[in-house]
Design a protein around this motif. Structure first.
Motif: not given
Length: 390
Positions: A200-203, A207-210, A144-149
């Motif tokens: 976004t993380i690599l560029s 890491l945004p946390i809206p 899932p996305e949560e595993a990376i964010r």
């Protein structure tokens, strides 16, 4: 506003205060009892010796210089006589490029066919650079996305709303906050929309946390190593935007049979010591035969170049050769005299070669009759293979 992440802080009274029974605590195993220690634990003495004698400049938050990291992977002897064992047997330039990439703002993608030591190299790079190879995201079709964010502690979220205490950092977020090396295994197995969370993380290196109107900014020392099989093309191909964020290093198959025999022998010896199996040198001839069979079927031609062969559907990688020999050593230890013989590896070879019961079995039988049967000194191997193939 940026948010600080402290993934190690745990309130020992939290369960009691929330009315939740504390989980049972299983005593940790004694050090050295782990079936497969992390690289930074298994080779702690080598890492310490390198760091102590390393007088070259180090990038921010690196445990040692790029030169020392490369020496750790490729092996060598230090000025005080300490022997550094090779972790990767292959072209030196490949390792130097990989290490140099991690010293820049570019992420590293290790690409190659299955069994070319991508995960192994990734783990040892992280251990040497950051002293911690455990900041890992395992890629699967269900990642899932949560595993990376990041994720959320839903009990906290429901009780108090979005807050720092409710935030559950991913390994990548932790690496960003602490200036460490994160790892993503099997990147092309991850769904494309989840892969793109890395852009976004690599560029932007944040890491945004809206939900908190905040972000985590990567500190110096952060980087990321991803691995991917080039046979997985078409599974979840990387977008051009994401691929541009990586410097790709292709790990090749061993150039020669002797190099592959060396790799298999080293790894089987390491695994065997942890499992109390017999020493590898007594079975070196069988290892050489396993490698020869794998290389000939993989390349579609015999080692002397005289006979063309059909290749089976499997990869017949170095990693599979290691598995076959390790299983053979276990058979020899528990049901034989402790010496690796043809009968101990025959069943493992059959399982590795015959993946398609129809087509691969025909290819294997043809190889046995046309090549193995006629080869001097291979009569015992032929008989053992015929017995398990019947």
């Amino acid at each position: 506003m940026s948010v600080s992440v402290d993934p190690t802080s745990v309130d020992p009274n939290r369960h009691q205060s929330e009315g939740v029974p504390a989980p049972a605590v299983t005593p940790a195993p004694d050090k050295g009892e782990e079936l497969r220690p992390h690289a930074e634990d298994a080779f702690a003495s080598e890492l310490a010796a390198l760091a102590a004698q390393d007088d070259r400049s180090r990038p921010a938050r690196w445990r040692m210089s790029p030169w020392a990291v490369a020496t750790y992977l490729l092996g060598g002897m230090l000025a005080d006589g300490t022997v550094i064992t090779p972790k990767y047997v292959g072209p030196r330039r490949i390792v130097e490029v990989a290490v140099t990439t991690l010293a820049t703002d570019r992420a590293l993608l290790l690409l190659g066919v299955p069994g070319t030591a991508k995960t192994w190299v990734s783990e040892h790079l992280a251990a040497a650079v950051s002293g911690d190879s455990t900041l890992l995201v395992q890629g699967t079709a269900g990642t899932p996305e949560e595993a990376i964010r990041y994720g959320w502690n839903y009990a906290q979220l429901l009780a108090h709303g979005p807050s720092r205490d409710a935030l559950v950092p991913s390994p990548v977020m932790r690496a960003m906050a602490e200036g460490m090396t994160a790892r993503v295994e099997e990147l092309t197995r991850i769904p494309a929309d989840v892969q793109d969370t890395l852009i976004t993380i690599l560029s932007e290196k944040n890491l945004p946390i809206p939900e908190l109107n905040s972000e985590v900014q990567a500190v110096r020392g952060f980087n990321l190593i991803a691995t991917a099989n080039d046979r997985d093309r078409g599974v979840n191909d990387l977008s051009s935007a994401l691929r541009r964020r990586f410097n790709t290093v292709v790990l090749p198959l061993p150039e020669s049979a002797e190099a592959e025999v060396d790799i298999v022998s080293r790894r089987v010896d390491q695994i065997g010591r942890s499992l109390d199996l017999p020493a590898v040198p007594e079975g070196i001839e069988e290892i050489r035969r396993v490698v020869t069979v794998f290389r000939e079927l993989r390349d579609g031609v015999t080692s002397d170049g005289r006979t063309k062969l059909k290749s089976p559907s499997g990869t017949l990688s170095t990693a599979e050769a290691i598995s076959v020999v390790t299983s053979g050593l276990a058979l020899a230890a528990h049901f034989g005299d402790g010496v690796l013989r043809a009968s101990d590896v025959a069943a493992g070879i059959l399982g590795a070669v015959v993946r398609d019961p129809a087509a691969d079995r025909v290819i294997w039988q043809e190889y046995l009759e046309a090549v193995v049967r006629e080869r001097d000194g291979w009569k015992d191997f032929y008989r053992a293979c015929r017995e398990v193939s019947a």
